[in-house]
Design an enzyme around this catalytic site. Structure first.
Site, PDB file in Angstrom:
ATOM      1  N   SER B  63      94.657  -7.531  29.353  1.00  0.00           N
ATOM      2  CA  SER B  63      94.934  -6.135  28.954  1.00  0.00           C
ATOM      3  C   SER B  63      95.905  -6.094  27.779  1.00  0.00           C
ATOM      4  CB  SER B  63      95.342  -5.235  30.118  1.00  0.00           C
ATOM      5  OG  SER B  63      94.249  -5.095  31.023  1.00  0.00           O
ATOM      6  N   HIS B  68     107.793   0.287  21.811  1.00  0.00           N
ATOM      7  CA  HIS B  68     108.220   1.233  20.783  1.00  0.00           C
ATOM      8  C   HIS B  68     109.740   1.320  20.889  1.00  0.00           C
ATOM      9  CE1 HIS B  68     104.022   2.293  20.540  1.00  0.00           C
ATOM     10  NE2 HIS B  68     104.012   2.509  21.844  1.00  0.00           N
ATOM     11  N   CYS B  83      95.898  -7.526  34.265  1.00  0.00           N
ATOM     12  CA  CYS B  83      94.956  -7.677  35.372  1.00  0.00           C
ATOM     13  C   CYS B  83      95.046  -9.113  35.885  1.00  0.00           C
ATOM     14  CB  CYS B  83      93.543  -7.395  34.887  1.00  0.00           C
ATOM     15  SG  CYS B  83      93.379  -5.762  34.151  1.00  0.00           S
TER      16      CYS B  83
END
Lengths: 148, 148
Positions: B63, B68, B83
Site C-alpha cells: 500500500s 505532510h 496490508c
C-alpha cells in the site's frame, strides 16, 4: 499556517473489475478527482501489480490522494486528504462513478485540529449505495392483492 | 487475495522544526519506516514547499506511507497503510524518534474487512507522550513540608 485538513477514507465495493485493473483509467480518474476537488497536482506515481491490481498516489499542494485496487475482489481502498478550501467529497464521487461502485463506505476524519493529542476528530462514518444497488437492496414491494 | 489492511493515521506534534523542513531527512526517515514495517518500496515522491514544509509518499507493494509537514507548527500528519504481514506500528516509532515528537496521536483503522458497507473498522485512538514530555506533563510533586 492552518494545519487543518479533511481526510476521507473510502471503500468502493462492487466495482467494475476491468476499470480496477486498468492503470491508465485509474490514473485519469484520480487526476480528475484532484481537479474536481479543487486541488493542484504536484506529482503522481502509479504502479500496476502482477497478476492484477493498481496502486497510485497523486501528490497535491493540499496533501494527497491515494488508491489501491483489488480487481479480484471488485474493491478499491481510496484516501482523499486535502487541506484548505478543497472539496474531497467531490473527488469521492468521481471515483464512485468511474469505478461504477455499487457501495461506497466513507469515514471522514478531521486532521491537524491544532491541539497536541487532540488533532484527529472522527466526523462521520456512513455508507452510500448506488441507485441500481439501492433498487436491489430495497425492491419496491408489490401491493398484495386483497383476497377475493 | 486478502484485502485486509491496517491503516494508522498519526499526528506528530512538538517536533524538531529543522527536521520537518529537511526533505532529505524526511525521505530517509520514511524509507527507513517502510523497511522497519517490513514493506517493499516500489516508488516514492518527495516535494519541498516554499516557504517551508515537505510532502512525501512512499508507495510500497503493501500500500503506501505518506507524510505532510508544517514546520511552522512543529507538526506532521502521517499515514501508514499496509496490508499483509507488515507492522505499521514499528514505522510509527521510526518517525516519532526521527522527528523528536513530544506527542504522538494514533488512530488505527482496519480497512478492506470484506463486507460491503462494513469494510472500515475503527480499532483504537490514543495518544503517546515522549519520555521528556511526560516528565513535563506529570512532574514529580515535591512532598510538602509539614508546617512547624
Amino acid at each position: 499556517m492552518n494545519t487543518r485538513g479533511r481526510h476521507l477514507l473510502v471503500e468502493y465495493t462492487g466495482c467494475d473489475v476491468d476499470v480496477l485493473d486498468d492503470l491508465k483509467r485509474i490514473e485519469a480518474l484520480m487526476k480528475e478527482a484532484a481537479r474536481v476537488a479543487g486541488a493542484t497536482v504536484v506529482n503522481s506515481v502509479f504502479h500496476a501489480f502482477a497478476p492484477h491490481g493498481v496502486t497510485g498516489v497523486v501528490v497535491v499542494e493540499e496533501s494527497h490522494l491515494s488508491i489501491h485496487t483489488w480487481p479480484e475482489a471488485a474493491y478499491a481502498a481510496v484516501d482523499f486528504f486535502t487541506c484548505g478550501d478543497c472539496v474531497p467529497e467531490a473527488a469521492k464521487d468521481v471515483l464512485r462513478d468511474g469505478l461504477e461502485a455499487a457501495c461506497v463506505e466513507i469515514m471522514m476524519v478531521d486532521r491537524g485540529m491544532g491541539e497536541p493529542g487532540h488533532g484527529i476528530h472522527l466526523r462521520s462514518h456512513r455508507t452510500e449505495l448506488s441507485a441500481s444497488a439501492e433498487a436491489v437492496a430495497d425492491p419496491v414491494t408489490p401491493t398484495p392483492r386483497a383476497r377475493a
